[in-house]
Write a protein that holds these residues in place. Structure first.
Motif, PDB file in Angstrom:
ATOM      1  N   TYR A 266      47.059  52.225  65.371  1.00 12.18           N
ATOM      2  CA  TYR A 266      48.092  53.513  65.967  1.00 12.18           C
ATOM      3  C   TYR A 266      48.338  53.541  67.684  1.00 12.18           C
ATOM      4  O   TYR A 266      49.395  54.432  67.889  1.00 12.18           O
ATOM      5  N   THR A 267      48.221  52.158  68.622  1.00 10.52           N
ATOM      6  CA  THR A 267      48.660  52.367  69.813  1.00 10.52           C
ATOM      7  C   THR A 267      49.623  51.713  69.486  1.00 10.52           C
ATOM      8  O   THR A 267      51.187  52.651  70.148  1.00 10.52           O
ATOM      9  N   LEU A 268      50.496  50.964  68.324  1.00 10.65           N
ATOM     10  CA  LEU A 268      51.858  50.718  67.926  1.00 10.65           C
ATOM     11  C   LEU A 268      52.859  51.832  67.482  1.00 10.65           C
ATOM     12  O   LEU A 268      53.442  51.872  68.064  1.00 10.65           O
ATOM     13  N   LYS A 269      51.578  52.766  66.920  1.00 12.55           N
ATOM     14  CA  LYS A 269      52.352  53.786  66.068  1.00 12.55           C
ATOM     15  C   LYS A 269      52.963  55.056  67.406  1.00 12.55           C
ATOM     16  O   LYS A 269      54.469  55.233  67.194  1.00 12.55           O
ATOM     17  N   PHE A 270      52.694  55.372  68.452  1.00 21.09           N
ATOM     18  CA  PHE A 270      52.407  56.035  69.466  1.00 21.09           C
ATOM     19  C   PHE A 270      53.600  55.727  70.163  1.00 21.09           C
ATOM     20  O   PHE A 270      54.688  56.464  70.462  1.00 21.09           O
ATOM     21  N   GLY A 271      53.688  54.272  70.434  1.00 17.50           N
ATOM     22  CA  GLY A 271      54.462  54.061  71.859  1.00 17.50           C
ATOM     23  C   GLY A 271      55.762  53.813  70.207  1.00 17.50           C
ATOM     24  O   GLY A 271      57.093  54.362  71.526  1.00 17.50           O
ATOM     25  N   LEU A 272      56.349  53.444  68.960  1.00 15.36           N
ATOM     26  CA  LEU A 272      57.589  53.505  68.241  1.00 15.36           C
ATOM     27  C   LEU A 272      58.191  54.815  68.312  1.00 15.36           C
ATOM     28  O   LEU A 272      59.325  54.594  68.088  1.00 15.36           O
ATOM     29  N   VAL A 273      56.912  55.242  67.421  1.00 16.26           N
ATOM     30  CA  VAL A 273      57.891  56.241  66.370  1.00 16.26           C
ATOM     31  C   VAL A 273      57.682  57.812  67.607  1.00 16.26           C
ATOM     32  O   VAL A 273      58.603  58.024  67.352  1.00 16.26           O
ATOM     33  N   TYR A 274      56.480  57.862  68.842  1.00 18.28           N
ATOM     34  CA  TYR A 274      57.059  58.668  69.392  1.00 18.28           C
ATOM     35  C   TYR A 274      57.323  58.509  70.780  1.00 18.28           C
ATOM     36  O   TYR A 274      57.816  59.037  71.955  1.00 18.28           O
ATOM     37  N   ASN A 275      57.619  56.959  71.314  1.00 20.37           N
ATOM     38  CA  ASN A 275      58.355  56.404  72.519  1.00 20.37           C
ATOM     39  C   ASN A 275      57.183  57.002  73.764  1.00 20.37           C
ATOM     40  O   ASN A 275      57.496  57.346  74.673  1.00 20.37           O
ATOM     41  N   SER A 276      55.418  57.393  73.122  1.00 21.16           N
ATOM     42  CA  SER A 276      54.549  57.679  74.189  1.00 21.16           C
ATOM     43  C   SER A 276      54.052  56.428  75.292  1.00 21.16           C
ATOM     44  O   SER A 276      53.330  57.008  76.464  1.00 21.16           O
ATOM     45  N   ILE A 277      54.418  55.636  74.598  1.00 22.32           N
ATOM     46  CA  ILE A 277      54.088  53.973  75.348  1.00 22.32           C
ATOM     47  C   ILE A 277      54.779  53.239  75.691  1.00 22.32           C
ATOM     48  O   ILE A 277      56.406  53.039  75.078  1.00 22.32           O
ATOM     49  N   PRO A 278      55.014  52.602  77.761  1.00 26.04           N
ATOM     50  CA  PRO A 278      56.642  51.756  77.552  1.00 26.04           C
ATOM     51  C   PRO A 278      57.201  50.464  76.661  1.00 26.04           C
ATOM     52  O   PRO A 278      56.011  49.971  75.679  1.00 26.04           O
ATOM     53  N   ASN A 279      57.379  50.620  76.048  1.00 26.42           N
ATOM     54  CA  ASN A 279      58.028  49.109  75.024  1.00 26.42           C
ATOM     55  C   ASN A 279      57.330  47.866  75.709  1.00 26.42           C
ATOM     56  O   ASN A 279      56.751  46.793  74.766  1.00 26.42           O
ATOM     57  N   ALA A 280      57.494  47.651  76.846  1.00 24.48           N
ATOM     58  CA  ALA A 280      57.045  46.206  77.409  1.00 24.48           C
ATOM     59  C   ALA A 280      55.819  46.164  77.398  1.00 24.48           C
ATOM     60  O   ALA A 280      54.694  45.378  78.242  1.00 24.48           O
ATOM     61  N   THR A 281      54.800  47.876  77.015  1.00 25.53           N
ATOM     62  CA  THR A 281      53.247  47.700  77.472  1.00 25.53           C
ATOM     63  C   THR A 281      53.114  47.474  75.479  1.00 25.53           C
ATOM     64  O   THR A 281      52.224  46.348  76.084  1.00 25.53           O
ATOM     65  N   LEU A 282      53.999  48.173  75.362  1.00 21.98           N
ATOM     66  CA  LEU A 282      53.504  48.001  73.314  1.00 21.98           C
ATOM     67  C   LEU A 282      53.550  45.622  73.080  1.00 21.98           C
ATOM     68  O   LEU A 282      52.661  45.372  73.029  1.00 21.98           O
ATOM     69  N   ILE A 283      54.520  45.596  73.911  1.00 18.51           N
ATOM     70  CA  ILE A 283      54.927  44.264  73.473  1.00 18.51           C
ATOM     71  C   ILE A 283      53.818  42.957  74.312  1.00 18.51           C
ATOM     72  O   ILE A 283      53.233  42.445  73.056  1.00 18.51           O
ATOM     73  N   GLN A 284      53.024  43.600  75.520  1.00 16.04           N
ATOM     74  CA  GLN A 284      52.183  43.167  75.969  1.00 16.04           C
ATOM     75  C   GLN A 284      50.835  42.719  75.385  1.00 16.04           C
ATOM     76  O   GLN A 284      50.056  41.761  75.203  1.00 16.04           O
ATOM     77  N   ARG A 325      64.875  50.307  68.386  1.00 18.08           N
ATOM     78  CA  ARG A 325      64.853  51.786  68.687  1.00 18.08           C
ATOM     79  C   ARG A 325      64.469  52.321  67.163  1.00 18.08           C
ATOM     80  O   ARG A 325      65.251  51.964  66.354  1.00 18.08           O
ATOM     81  N   PHE A 326      62.987  53.517  67.142  1.00 14.71           N
ATOM     82  CA  PHE A 326      63.181  53.111  66.007  1.00 14.71           C
ATOM     83  C   PHE A 326      64.254  54.457  65.590  1.00 14.71           C
ATOM     84  O   PHE A 326      64.887  55.422  66.261  1.00 14.71           O
ATOM     85  N   PRO A 327      64.850  54.928  63.921  1.00 13.09           N
ATOM     86  CA  PRO A 327      66.327  54.980  63.198  1.00 13.09           C
ATOM     87  C   PRO A 327      65.682  56.823  63.166  1.00 13.09           C
ATOM     88  O   PRO A 327      64.988  57.119  63.654  1.00 13.09           O
ATOM     89  N   LYS A 328      66.834  57.533  64.250  1.00 10.73           N
ATOM     90  CA  LYS A 328      66.588  58.682  64.099  1.00 10.73           C
ATOM     91  C   LYS A 328      65.995  59.231  62.420  1.00 10.73           C
ATOM     92  O   LYS A 328      66.128  60.510  62.239  1.00 10.73           O
ATOM     93  N   SER A 329      67.136  58.735  61.530  1.00 12.26           N
ATOM     94  CA  SER A 329      66.848  59.610  60.207  1.00 12.26           C
ATOM     95  C   SER A 329      65.488  59.073  60.391  1.00 12.26           C
ATOM     96  O   SER A 329      64.425  60.689  59.155  1.00 12.26           O
ATOM     97  N   TRP A 330      64.842  58.624  59.998  1.00 10.86           N
ATOM     98  CA  TRP A 330      63.417  58.668  59.672  1.00 10.86           C
ATOM     99  C   TRP A 330      62.496  59.336  61.205  1.00 10.86           C
ATOM    100  O   TRP A 330      61.346  60.123  60.390  1.00 10.86           O
ATOM    101  N   LYS A 331      63.091  59.661  62.030  1.00 15.30           N
ATOM    102  CA  LYS A 331      62.132  60.277  63.127  1.00 15.30           C
ATOM    103  C   LYS A 331      62.423  61.784  62.742  1.00 15.30           C
ATOM    104  O   LYS A 331      62.003  62.596  63.014  1.00 15.30           O
ATOM    105  N   PHE A 332      63.485  62.227  62.183  1.00 12.51           N
ATOM    106  CA  PHE A 332      63.818  63.590  61.552  1.00 12.51           C
ATOM    107  C   PHE A 332      62.602  64.146  60.345  1.00 12.51           C
ATOM    108  O   PHE A 332      62.010  65.027  60.533  1.00 12.51           O
TER     109      PHE A 332
END
Length: 352
Positions: A266-284, A325-332
């Motif tokens: 769920y943490t990765l989901k919020f970060g990757l899909v919704y850009n709610s968490i910095p990528n560097a933090t997700l990598i950690q 980068r999460f694809p714009k087509s899927w984001k829509f």
């Protein structure tokens, strides 16, 4: 005699619901068997006054602790420090108990010695009408060793609404929830697994969980704002895991790992899909999971809850984490799906 059950009620600006919540605890056996600790988390409405009115009427049952705002975990920690009942259960201030069966439940606990007691529970609409029940009939009337239950998927997915713990067990293990963030109720069903030895089941619904309230922590928009809170909880659980993973039985080990899959997912989901968490933090976080829990590292990426349709975004991210980068087509499509989910939740009461 000593009280049999302590109910901790975390409360913040719940003037609309707190009376129904506390009234559901006014049962025949309350004076003798029940302790209710309402922890007012710096409410700015009339919640505290309403809670104190119950203390005025039944001081042997209701206790109100007013404190500065510190979020959910601080309320649990405060309440648990004062809990004197043989058992302890959490009841959120916008929810309520099924009073007739709760009265019988108190009687059951007088003769119970299990470390963990599981009850059925119900989801309700915003208006308080039950519409979905979580029941565990295959376990009724029996006491199990936790190693017998841990491999069973239905037990692994049990939420805080169903759980009651033996208070002495929590005190001895020094149980503590993270403070200053939401979603720490997930810790309530994780950390105590390291101390639970026996589990028993009560065959009636006690907890009534209200859904659809605007501003609820599980409201989709609130979850987006509070995505970093998931990160704090995920790292807290990894801290606990690092301390106990070599001390628990293989069955409990597997159950705790199962919960960690969902925390990171769920943490990765919020970060990757919704850009709610910095990528560097997700990598950690991802690197920490890979180091501490290599058995579940791949499971996180391939869990069906963390794919959208056929798109496995966690696996794709891991191929090039710095450039993904999460694809714009899927984001829509996700935005459309989220809108439907939000509307369904908001107006669910029209269909029940």
């Amino acid at each position: 005699m000593n009280k049999i059950l302590t109910v901790i009620v975390p409360m913040y600006n719940m003037e609309q619901y707190i009376e129904e919540c506390l009234q559901s605890l006014v049962v025949d056996n309350a004076e003798e068997l029940l302790e209710v600790i309402v922890v007012n988390d710096g409410s700015t409405d009339t919640s505290s006054r309403l809670a104190h009115s119950f203390n005025d009427k039944q001081p042997n049952v209701f206790k109100v602790i007013d404190k500065a705002n510190g979020h959910y975990g601080s309320c649990i920690n405060t309440g648990l420090a004062s809990a004197s009942g043989k058992y302890v259960k959490v009841l959120d201030a916008d929810d309520y108990f099924n009073s007739p069966d709760f009265n019988d439940y108190l009687k059951l606990l007088t003769t119970c010695d299990a470390d963990m007691v599981i009850t059925d529970w119900a989801k309700t609409t915003i208006k308080g009408k039950p519409y979905r029940f979580r029941r565990y009939p295959e376990f009724y009337g029996k006491t199990f060793k936790i190693e017998e239950l841990s491999p069973i998927g239905k037990f692994r997915s049990i939420l805080m609404h169903a759980i009651t713990y033996r208070t002495e067990m929590l005190h001895k293990m020094g149980y503590h929830q993270p403070e200053g963030v939401c979603y720490t109720d997930d810790v309530w069903r994780f950390t105590p697994l390291t101390a639970v030895k026996t589990v028993t089941f009560y065959p009636k619904s006690i907890y009534c969980y209200r859904t659809g309230r605007e501003g609820q922590s599980m409201d989709h928009s609130v979850m987006m704002r509070n995505a970093k809170h998931y990160l704090v909880v995920a790292n807290h659980k990894l801290d606990i895991w690092e301390q106990v993973k070599d001390k628990v039985s293989p069955e409990v080990y597997a159950q705790m790992e199962n919960q960690l899959i969902y925390n990171e997912g769920y943490t990765l989901k919020f970060g990757l899909v919704y850009n709610s968490i910095p990528n560097a933090t997700l990598i950690q976080l991802d690197e920490r999971i890979k180091k501490l829990c290599p058995e579940i590292y791949d499971d996180v990426a391939h869990c069906s809850k963390f794919t959208f349709s056929s798109y496995n975004y966690i696996a794709e991210w891991r191929k090039n984490r710095s450039e993904y980068r999460f694809p714009k087509s899927w984001k829509f499509l996700i935005n459309i799906n989220d809108f439907i989910l939000v509307m369904t939740e908001k107006y669910k009461y029209l269909f029940h």
